[in-house]
Design an enzyme around this catalytic site. Structure first.
Site, mmCIF file in Angstrom:
data_model
loop_
_atom_site.group_PDB
_atom_site.id
_atom_site.type_symbol
_atom_site.label_atom_id
_atom_site.label_comp_id
_atom_site.label_asym_id
_atom_site.label_seq_id
_atom_site.Cartn_x
_atom_site.Cartn_y
_atom_site.Cartn_z
ATOM 1 N N HIS A 49 0.844 -1.195 0.000
ATOM 2 C CA HIS A 49 0.000 0.000 0.000
ATOM 3 C C HIS A 49 0.882 1.248 0.000
ATOM 4 C CE1 HIS A 49 0.551 -0.694 4.454
ATOM 5 N NE2 HIS A 49 0.851 0.596 4.375
HETATM 6 P P1 TYD Z 1 -1.787 -4.308 7.991
HETATM 7 O O1 TYD Z 1 -2.059 -2.911 7.514
HETATM 8 O O2 TYD Z 1 -2.355 -5.434 7.198
HETATM 9 O O3 TYD Z 1 -0.219 -4.521 8.154
HETATM 10 P P2 TYD Z 1 0.962 -4.388 7.037
HETATM 11 O O4 TYD Z 1 0.960 -2.982 6.563
HETATM 12 O O5 TYD Z 1 2.208 -4.770 7.778
HETATM 13 O O6 TYD Z 1 0.680 -5.339 5.913
HETATM 14 O O7 TYD Z 1 -2.285 -4.404 9.507
HETATM 15 C C1 TYD Z 1 -2.558 -5.633 10.152
HETATM 16 C C2 TYD Z 1 -3.701 -5.413 11.148
HETATM 17 O O8 TYD Z 1 -3.348 -4.484 12.150
HETATM 18 C C3 TYD Z 1 -4.962 -4.873 10.486
HETATM 19 O O9 TYD Z 1 -6.073 -5.493 11.122
HETATM 20 C C4 TYD Z 1 -4.963 -3.384 10.835
HETATM 21 C C5 TYD Z 1 -4.260 -3.368 12.175
HETATM 22 N N1 TYD Z 1 -3.484 -2.134 12.462
HETATM 23 C C6 TYD Z 1 -3.890 -1.332 13.515
HETATM 24 O O10 TYD Z 1 -4.892 -1.594 14.196
HETATM 25 N N2 TYD Z 1 -3.156 -0.214 13.784
HETATM 26 C C7 TYD Z 1 -2.045 0.108 13.077
HETATM 27 O O11 TYD Z 1 -1.401 1.129 13.380
HETATM 28 C C8 TYD Z 1 -1.641 -0.735 11.986
HETATM 29 C C9 TYD Z 1 -0.433 -0.412 11.147
HETATM 30 C C10 TYD Z 1 -2.402 -1.861 11.724
#
Ligand code: TYD
Length: 137
Positions: A49
């Site tokens: 992303h």
């Molecule tokens: P995700 O965005 O999929 O992680 P990455 O960017 O590493 O692929 O996030 C995983 C899970 O954590 C998703 O359910 C959203 C949650 N999350 C939060 O609650 N707060 C945050 O600051 C972040 C980055 C993720």
């Protein structure tokens, strides 16, 4: 590309190492959120992303991980494997994290609170379109 590698000052002595990261001094933004990722391995790709306004600094505090960075024009790859090194990622940069060592702990310092809806672009095609239009939406 709006990225930068930081070499944090290592305050080591015979007891071990210490790195301190101060907002506005060691990273160029106010830190509003810290999160960390672990338990990923080489089969996993995370991220995939871009953010419209979020700035981040990534520190692999244990193990190693490869970060792919893309601004819609060029693609770069940075291997983070040293806790005294930080990778700054400016806004509007597509990122992917891959090739995690099994023991990797990736810490992320972020300039904003978590905003799933407004700030994220999860669709790479849409990201390329925004970059092409110079982010005039
Ligand atoms: P995700 O965005 O999929 O992680 P990455 O960017 O590493 O692929 O996030 C995983 C899970 O954590 C998703 O359910 C959203 C949650 N999350 C939060 O609650 N707060 C945050 O600051 C972040 C980055 C993720």
């Amino acid at each position: 590309m709006n990225i930068k590698l930081f070499e944090f000052v290592k305050k080591g002595d015979n007891r071990g190492n210490l790195v301190a990261i101060e907002a506005g001094i060691d990273v160029p933004f106010k830190i509003r959120r810290v999160y960390y990722v672990w338990g990923s391995d080489s089969s996993v790709t995370r991220g995939l992303h871009a953010h419209r306004k979020l700035e981040q600094a990534l520190v692999c505090v244990h193990g190693a991980v490869t970060i792919i960075l893309d601004d819609g024009v060029e693609r770069k790859e940075v291997r983070l494997d040293d806790p005294s090194r930080g990778l700054y990622i400016g806004r509007r940069t597509w990122r992917e994290m891959k090739d995690f060592s099994g023991d990797a702990i990736l810490m992320v310092l972020a300039s904003e609170h978590y905003e799933e809806e407004e700030d994220y672009i999860h669709d790479y095609k849409k990201f390329l379109e925004c970059a092409k239009k110079d982010w005039k939406e």
